[in-house]
Scaffold this motif. Structure first.
Motif, PDB file in Angstrom:
ATOM      1  N   ASN A  29      11.982  24.229 -23.771  1.00 12.61           N
ATOM      2  CA  ASN A  29      13.592  23.771 -22.692  1.00 12.61           C
ATOM      3  C   ASN A  29      13.848  24.626 -21.489  1.00 12.61           C
ATOM      4  O   ASN A  29      15.103  24.028 -20.647  1.00 12.61           O
ATOM      5  CB  ASN A  29      14.756  23.297 -23.695  1.00 12.61           C
ATOM      6  N   ALA A  30      13.493  25.562 -21.595  1.00  9.77           N
ATOM      7  CA  ALA A  30      13.878  26.495 -19.863  1.00  9.77           C
ATOM      8  C   ALA A  30      15.349  26.853 -19.881  1.00  9.77           C
ATOM      9  O   ALA A  30      16.039  26.759 -19.235  1.00  9.77           O
ATOM     10  CB  ALA A  30      13.679  25.940 -18.926  1.00  9.77           C
ATOM     11  N   THR A  31      16.208  27.236 -21.122  1.00  8.41           N
ATOM     12  CA  THR A  31      17.840  26.766 -20.806  1.00  8.41           C
ATOM     13  C   THR A  31      17.541  27.999 -20.602  1.00  8.41           C
ATOM     14  O   THR A  31      18.695  28.961 -19.988  1.00  8.41           O
ATOM     15  CB  THR A  31      17.667  28.069 -21.975  1.00  8.41           C
ATOM     16  N   ASP A  32      16.648  29.204 -19.867  1.00  7.91           N
ATOM     17  CA  ASP A  32      17.306  30.925 -18.852  1.00  7.91           C
ATOM     18  C   ASP A  32      17.082  29.928 -17.366  1.00  7.91           C
ATOM     19  O   ASP A  32      17.479  31.393 -16.764  1.00  7.91           O
ATOM     20  CB  ASP A  32      15.270  31.712 -19.305  1.00  7.91           C
ATOM     21  N   VAL A  33      16.500  28.708 -17.141  1.00  4.90           N
ATOM     22  CA  VAL A  33      16.488  28.880 -15.659  1.00  4.90           C
ATOM     23  C   VAL A  33      17.868  28.441 -16.033  1.00  4.90           C
ATOM     24  O   VAL A  33      18.966  27.148 -16.437  1.00  4.90           O
ATOM     25  CB  VAL A  33      15.529  27.576 -15.270  1.00  4.90           C
ATOM     26  N   PRO A  34      18.933  28.137 -14.319  1.00  4.49           N
ATOM     27  CA  PRO A  34      20.058  27.871 -14.405  1.00  4.49           C
ATOM     28  C   PRO A  34      19.671  26.030 -13.855  1.00  4.49           C
ATOM     29  O   PRO A  34      19.162  25.128 -13.725  1.00  4.49           O
ATOM     30  CB  PRO A  34      20.529  28.025 -13.091  1.00  4.49           C
ATOM     31  N   GLU A  35      21.204  25.536 -14.464  1.00  9.88           N
ATOM     32  CA  GLU A  35      21.218  23.908 -15.039  1.00  9.88           C
ATOM     33  C   GLU A  35      20.446  23.832 -14.139  1.00  9.88           C
ATOM     34  O   GLU A  35      19.808  22.411 -13.891  1.00  9.88           O
ATOM     35  CB  GLU A  35      21.816  23.394 -15.479  1.00  9.88           C
ATOM     36  N   ARG A  38      17.124  22.870 -13.383  1.00  8.28           N
ATOM     37  CA  ARG A  38      15.750  23.077 -14.818  1.00  8.28           C
ATOM     38  C   ARG A  38      15.553  22.351 -15.238  1.00  8.28           C
ATOM     39  O   ARG A  38      13.914  22.201 -15.296  1.00  8.28           O
ATOM     40  CB  ARG A  38      17.365  23.096 -16.130  1.00  8.28           C
ATOM     41  N   HIS A  41      11.927  22.230 -12.726  1.00  8.24           N
ATOM     42  CA  HIS A  41      11.789  23.527 -13.434  1.00  8.24           C
ATOM     43  C   HIS A  41      10.940  22.669 -14.486  1.00  8.24           C
ATOM     44  O   HIS A  41       9.672  22.949 -14.406  1.00  8.24           O
ATOM     45  CB  HIS A  41      11.899  24.935 -13.786  1.00  8.24           C
TER      46      HIS A  41
END
Length: 160
Positions: A29-35, A38, A41
């Motif tokens: 879910n790419a939680t490390d990418v800013p919303e 996201r 991404h």
């Protein structure tokens, strides 16, 4: 410039759609990418795996079309439309977009119009063995002339 409430709701909708496609592909879910980045991404991460699969399970159809319709960028909604056309046929994809044009919200109708353009992708042998020499695919799954006529009529009705 501050984001308006409708723009924020649309972005959240695209994020939820892109996240569902990524989940189906097992991409996380790419939680490390800013919303704020996201959704794009996740869409980028899903693009190649979607095109590399010779077939997609039925459960992908709805999420792919939703992601295409809610993608706010007309340059990128193709990332969801193209694999759907190859996996399920141009006719089914265009029929779903036509339904969205007829019954969707204003945001969904605008998204369906963007995605409709992408549904006309050329069908290439390097994308699917069905289109390679000696490949086989029932031509009916890609026949869409009657849907194009229905699309035009629906657009005329919605603009009056």
């Amino acid at each position: 410039m501050a984001e308006t409430e409708p723009e924020a709701a649309e972005a959240r909708s695209f994020l939820s759609c892109a996240a569902e496609v990524a989940r189906l592909l097992g991409l996380g879910n790419a939680t490390d990418v800013p919303e704020a980045r996201r959704a794009r991404h996740l869409a980028h991460a899903a693009r190649i795996p979607l095109l590399e699969r010779p077939a997609l399970p039925e459960e992908f159809f709805g999420p792919l079309l939703a992601a295409a319709v809610y993608d706010p960028d007309p340059s990128f909604c193709r990332w969801f439309v193209e694999p759907a056309v190859y996996a399920y046929g141009r006719r089914r994809v265009m029929s779903a977009l036509l339904d969205c044009l007829r019954t969707g919200t204003a945001t969904e109708r605008a998204g369906a119009e963007r995605a409709w353009y992408c549904a006309h992708v050329p069908l290439r042998a390097d994308r699917s063995p069905a289109y390679a020499p000696g490949g086989h695919r029932d031509p009916a799954v890609d026949e869409s002339r009657d849907l194009v006529d229905e699309w035009r009529r629906a657009l005329q009705r919605s603009s009056t």
